[in-house]
Design an enzyme around this catalytic site. Structure first.
Site: not given
Length: 449
Positions: A9, A43
């Site tokens: 996601g 990330e």
């Protein structure tokens, strides 16, 4: 690692966050042929924020992309960010800035760079795999049986080292009296950050090793540990310096130089920061903080004695091998803690010598130590005294025997009658070598042992 249990996601999920925190190495592949998604950029930004002070190694792999393009968001990376900017709402512009900062940071971390035509991709990948294997198979150095009070000190030194910021080379000095735990602390720090570096080396007992084998021996050990060559031959310290500079100026290394007592040792082994590649870190342990100042080491940490709580805990572990102790030993334990005055060396020696002994034997042994100090402890502490000039030894003995906890001004005035105006210099040397301290209220103090 993204597995089936980690849903993809736009945001870093708690499961992925846990996976990242339990990892040791993060390899990020940055390629001209791949436009990073918002998930990947989130990330990346998260990990670079997370690694501050942690043990995670970030390894960038630049595949057909120039790190400077990442740094300034040019080329395909710049186009990808421009596309993201069009999709993001006005309220999400802060997120875009976070991504740009992350790309700038990753471009400043030394990694592996592949360009088409340089070598085969499989050879390039093999180098990365071998490097990762070396790091995950590396055995940590022995720290201590009972690392009491160590964790908080490790964190403080790691903050000084600023691991993860690869633009500079940092040298950090760890200083304090003999037996206070400088080497133990440096080993613990070394183990916790070793994975961040291309090459590592721990040069232990430099004072003793240089006296026995000479400085070229230490230089050869450094080169063997960092570049792996066994047969490096040179006949002088100057030759060794030249080879160290040539071999290590492009390598990101972690080097610990333990128990330094002379300027020439630092000049022969660590020289200037420019000897080592960007992102390198050097840790120097010494009893003499003036050595650090002379070598322009500005980031320093003084190892202090243990507080009574930690001292008692360390003594119990060494004397009984567990923490809960028969209440009958309370008196002798507290007496031993007072005698050791927070010095880990003394606590470990006393605890080991009295392992399994009765309270009567504890009392008898402590009575003996108060009359005649334990030889093992005394030998370690006497190293600093033996290194002093004769006049400095005399000043130290005068203070130790007669003037402990006296006002510095009074001590200088009294001792000036014998030592003249050199007294300020002599007292300064004793402070620098961690033999005496001047308290905040101007009194001369020193450790009981």
């Amino acid at each position: 690692m993204d597995d089936k249990q980690l849903q993809r996601g736009d945001e870093v999920t708690s499961a992925l966050e846990k996976a990242i925190q339990e990892s040791r190495i993060f390899i990020t592949v940055l390629s001209e042929n791949y436009a990073p998604s918002s998930f990947c950029l989130n990330e990346l930004a998260y990990i670079l924020k997370f690694i501050k002070g942690k043990g995670l190694l970030v390894l960038p792999v630049f595949h057909s992309v120039d790190p400077s393009d990442l740094r300034y968001q040019r080329g395909s990376i710049g186009e990808a960010l421009a596309n993201h900017e069009k999709k993001l709402s006005t309220n999400s512009m802060e997120k875009l800035e976070t991504w740009k900062i992350a790309l700038h940071q990753i471009s400043n971390i030394s990694g592996y760079h592949w360009k088409n035509g340089n070598d085969y991709e499989y050879e390039f990948i093999k180098k990365i795999v071998e490097m990762v294997l070396r790091k995950i198979n590396r055995a940590p150095l022995y720290v201590a049986d009972y690392p009491v009070g160590l964790e908080s000190q490790v964190l403080k030194v790691k903050l000084l080292l600023d691991v993860g910021y690869d633009e500079v080379v940092h040298m950090v000095g760890i200083h304090g009296i003999g037996g206070v735990g400088k080497t133990t602390l440096s080993v613990a720090v070394y183990n916790s950050i070793a994975d961040h570096f291309e090459a590592i080396c721990f040069l232990e007992n430099v004072r003793e090793a240089s006296n026995k084998h000479g400085l070229p021996h230490l230089q050869r050990n450094l080169l063997f540990e960092t570049v792996g060559e066994k047969e490096i031959k040179f006949t002088s310290v100057k030759q060794g310096i030249s080879i160290i500079q040539h071999r290590l100026e492009q390598k990101k290394i972690l080097l610990v130089v333990d128990d330094v007592n002379k300027q020439e040792q630092l000049q022969a082994i660590v020289g200037r920061p420019t000897w080592f590649g960007r992102g390198s870190r050097v840790i120097i342990t010494t009893r003499d903080k003036q050595l650090l100042a002379c070598h322009s080491v500005k980031r320093t940490y003084e190892v202090k004695e243990l507080n009574d709580h930690d001292a008692l805990q360390l003594l119990r572990w060494n004397a009984f091998k567990f923490e809960n102790v028969d209440p009958r030993y309370t008196y002798v334990l507290n007496r031993a803690v007072t005698y050791a005055s927070g010095l880990p060396l003394a606590l470990e020696v006393i605890g080991s010598n009295l392992l399994g002994k009765s309270t009567e034997q504890w009392i008898s042994t402590l009575n003996q130590y108060e009359r005649i100090p334990n030889k093992e402890i005394q030998e370690k502490l006497k190293v600093s005294y033996d290194a002093l000039e004769e006049d400095e030894q005399n000043v130290f003995l005068d203070i130790a025997c007669c003037f402990k906890k006296h006002d510095l001004a009074d001590v200088e005035e009294i001792l000036r009658a014998h030592h003249g105006h050199c007294i300020k210099h002599h007292i300064g040397v004793l402070v620098e070598k961690s033999l005496i301290k001047i308290s905040f209220d101007g009194k001369v103090t020193l450790h009981d042992l």
